[in-house]
Structure formats: C-alpha cells, structure tokens
Design a protein around this motif. Sequence first.
Motif, PDB file in Angstrom:
ATOM      1  N   VAL A   1     -16.323 -21.147 -56.291  1.00  0.00           N
ATOM      2  CA  VAL A   1     -17.152 -20.428 -55.321  1.00  0.00           C
ATOM      3  C   VAL A   1     -16.423 -20.019 -54.040  1.00  0.00           C
ATOM      4  CG1 VAL A   1     -19.276 -21.496 -56.162  1.00  0.00           C
ATOM      5  CG2 VAL A   1     -18.108 -22.504 -54.194  1.00  0.00           C
ATOM      6  N   GLU A   2     -15.334 -20.671 -53.729  1.00  0.00           N
ATOM      7  CA  GLU A   2     -14.601 -20.363 -52.501  1.00  0.00           C
ATOM      8  C   GLU A   2     -13.568 -19.271 -52.757  1.00  0.00           C
ATOM      9  OE1 GLU A   2     -15.175 -21.581 -49.530  1.00  0.00           O
ATOM     10  OE2 GLU A   2     -16.215 -23.474 -49.873  1.00  0.00           O
ATOM     11  N   THR A   3     -13.378 -18.376 -51.788  1.00  0.00           N
ATOM     12  CA  THR A   3     -12.313 -17.383 -51.929  1.00  0.00           C
ATOM     13  C   THR A   3     -10.948 -18.033 -51.752  1.00  0.00           C
ATOM     14  OG1 THR A   3     -12.593 -16.775 -49.603  1.00  0.00           O
ATOM     15  CG2 THR A   3     -13.726 -15.416 -51.226  1.00  0.00           C
ATOM     16  N   ASP A   4     -10.873 -19.080 -50.920  1.00  0.00           N
ATOM     17  CA  ASP A   4      -9.650 -19.863 -50.742  1.00  0.00           C
ATOM     18  C   ASP A   4     -10.022 -21.347 -50.829  1.00  0.00           C
ATOM     19  OD1 ASP A   4      -7.245 -21.040 -50.087  1.00  0.00           O
ATOM     20  OD2 ASP A   4      -7.181 -20.243 -48.028  1.00  0.00           O
ATOM     21  N   PRO A   5      -9.981 -21.926 -52.047  1.00  0.00           N
ATOM     22  CA  PRO A   5     -10.397 -23.319 -52.214  1.00  0.00           C
ATOM     23  C   PRO A   5      -9.607 -24.313 -51.358  1.00  0.00           C
ATOM     24  CG  PRO A   5     -10.130 -22.260 -54.337  1.00  0.00           C
ATOM     25  CD  PRO A   5      -9.606 -21.316 -53.305  1.00  0.00           C
ATOM     26  N   GLY A   6      -8.389 -23.965 -50.973  1.00  0.00           N
ATOM     27  CA  GLY A   6      -7.581 -24.841 -50.130  1.00  0.00           C
ATOM     28  C   GLY A   6      -8.077 -24.915 -48.697  1.00  0.00           C
TER      29      GLY A   6
ATOM     30  N   ARG B   1     -14.744 -22.756 -46.844  1.00  0.00           N
ATOM     31  CA  ARG B   1     -15.617 -22.313 -45.760  1.00  0.00           C
ATOM     32  C   ARG B   1     -17.086 -22.428 -46.147  1.00  0.00           C
ATOM     33  NH1 ARG B   1     -13.010 -17.854 -42.274  1.00  0.00           N
ATOM     34  NH2 ARG B   1     -15.187 -17.748 -41.683  1.00  0.00           N
ATOM     35  N   LEU B   2     -17.368 -22.615 -47.419  1.00  0.00           N
ATOM     36  CA  LEU B   2     -18.745 -22.695 -47.894  1.00  0.00           C
ATOM     37  C   LEU B   2     -19.156 -24.149 -48.115  1.00  0.00           C
ATOM     38  CD1 LEU B   2     -21.250 -21.138 -48.880  1.00  0.00           C
ATOM     39  CD2 LEU B   2     -20.223 -21.103 -51.141  1.00  0.00           C
ATOM     40  N   VAL B   3     -18.422 -24.842 -48.975  1.00  0.00           N
ATOM     41  CA  VAL B   3     -18.684 -26.262 -49.243  1.00  0.00           C
ATOM     42  C   VAL B   3     -17.681 -27.057 -48.413  1.00  0.00           C
ATOM     43  CG1 VAL B   3     -18.818 -28.067 -50.989  1.00  0.00           C
ATOM     44  CG2 VAL B   3     -19.487 -25.723 -51.574  1.00  0.00           C
ATOM     45  N   VAL B   4     -18.184 -27.628 -47.323  1.00  0.00           N
ATOM     46  CA  VAL B   4     -17.326 -28.217 -46.300  1.00  0.00           C
ATOM     47  C   VAL B   4     -17.384 -29.743 -46.346  1.00  0.00           C
ATOM     48  CG1 VAL B   4     -16.924 -28.315 -43.805  1.00  0.00           C
ATOM     49  CG2 VAL B   4     -17.761 -26.203 -44.850  1.00  0.00           C
ATOM     50  N   THR B   5     -16.216 -30.361 -46.175  1.00  0.00           N
ATOM     51  CA  THR B   5     -16.135 -31.815 -46.063  1.00  0.00           C
ATOM     52  C   THR B   5     -16.377 -32.217 -44.617  1.00  0.00           C
ATOM     53  OG1 THR B   5     -14.478 -31.926 -47.822  1.00  0.00           O
ATOM     54  CG2 THR B   5     -14.628 -33.830 -46.355  1.00  0.00           C
ATOM     55  N   VAL B   6     -17.237 -33.197 -44.423  1.00  0.00           N
ATOM     56  CA  VAL B   6     -17.450 -33.777 -43.099  1.00  0.00           C
ATOM     57  C   VAL B   6     -16.829 -35.167 -43.174  1.00  0.00           C
ATOM     58  CG1 VAL B   6     -19.132 -34.467 -41.369  1.00  0.00           C
ATOM     59  CG2 VAL B   6     -19.579 -32.458 -42.819  1.00  0.00           C
ATOM     60  N   ARG B   7     -15.670 -35.304 -42.592  1.00  0.00           N
ATOM     61  CA  ARG B   7     -14.891 -36.552 -42.712  1.00  0.00           C
ATOM     62  C   ARG B   7     -15.714 -37.793 -42.409  1.00  0.00           C
ATOM     63  NH1 ARG B   7      -9.788 -36.381 -44.022  1.00  0.00           N
ATOM     64  NH2 ARG B   7      -8.575 -34.532 -43.598  1.00  0.00           N
TER      65      ARG B   7
ATOM     66  N   ASP C   1     -22.070 -24.804 -45.556  1.00  0.00           N
ATOM     67  CA  ASP C   1     -22.050 -24.137 -44.262  1.00  0.00           C
ATOM     68  C   ASP C   1     -23.056 -22.997 -44.294  1.00  0.00           C
ATOM     69  OD1 ASP C   1     -21.506 -22.852 -41.855  1.00  0.00           O
ATOM     70  OD2 ASP C   1     -19.363 -23.189 -42.014  1.00  0.00           O
ATOM     71  N   PRO C   2     -24.045 -23.001 -43.391  1.00  0.00           N
ATOM     72  CA  PRO C   2     -25.087 -21.978 -43.436  1.00  0.00           C
ATOM     73  C   PRO C   2     -24.649 -20.599 -42.943  1.00  0.00           C
ATOM     74  CG  PRO C   2     -25.467 -23.464 -41.585  1.00  0.00           C
ATOM     75  CD  PRO C   2     -24.294 -24.013 -42.369  1.00  0.00           C
ATOM     76  N   ARG C   3     -23.435 -20.494 -42.426  1.00  0.00           N
ATOM     77  CA  ARG C   3     -22.995 -19.168 -41.933  1.00  0.00           C
ATOM     78  C   ARG C   3     -22.682 -18.244 -43.047  1.00  0.00           C
ATOM     79  NH1 ARG C   3     -18.252 -20.723 -38.536  1.00  0.00           N
ATOM     80  NH2 ARG C   3     -18.641 -22.840 -39.132  1.00  0.00           N
TER      81      ARG C   3
END
Length: 84
Positions: A61-66, A69-75, A82-84
């Motif tokens: 789903v991410e354009t750049d999985p590395g 910007r969509l599925v974000v880790t919260v340490r 991410d709702p943006r």
Amino acid sequence: MHRGEEQLPLTLTEFRLLCELAGSPGRVFSRQALLERVWEHGFFGDERIVDVHVRRLRTKVETDPGSPRLVVTVRGLGYRLDPR
C-alpha cells in the motif's frame, strides 16, 4: 483494494489489518489490540507476528515502504493509519 488504477492483492489478514487501522484513523493500536481484533480465534505466540504483517501490508500500500506515510509506527506504542 486499489491504489489508483493498480489492484492490490491483499491477503485476508492484511485486509483485516488495514480495515482495523482505517476504522479509526489516527488512533494508535498496540500489537496486542491488533492481535485481538484481526486474528479471530486468538493467537498464542509471539506478538511480533503483527510486525511481519504490517511490513507485508506496507510493501503493497505504500509508495515507499521504507519511509511509510500511511501505516505509521508509533515507537513503543504500536501502529496507526495516518489520516492525512
């Protein structure tokens, strides 16, 4: 699921994970919470299995999985969409 014109072949677990995150955008879900919601019959094992499925989902789903910007880790807490 589609990203633009491209069809994304998600597994059932990836789809359920994405639906769970998308159901509450911006909310942080712990690994344990995702295990309870995504894995139907309970899961007895290492909760790091969530990390594996998030990584696979990101590759689709991410354009750049590395640099997700969509599925974000919260340490130290878990994952959020991410709702943006």
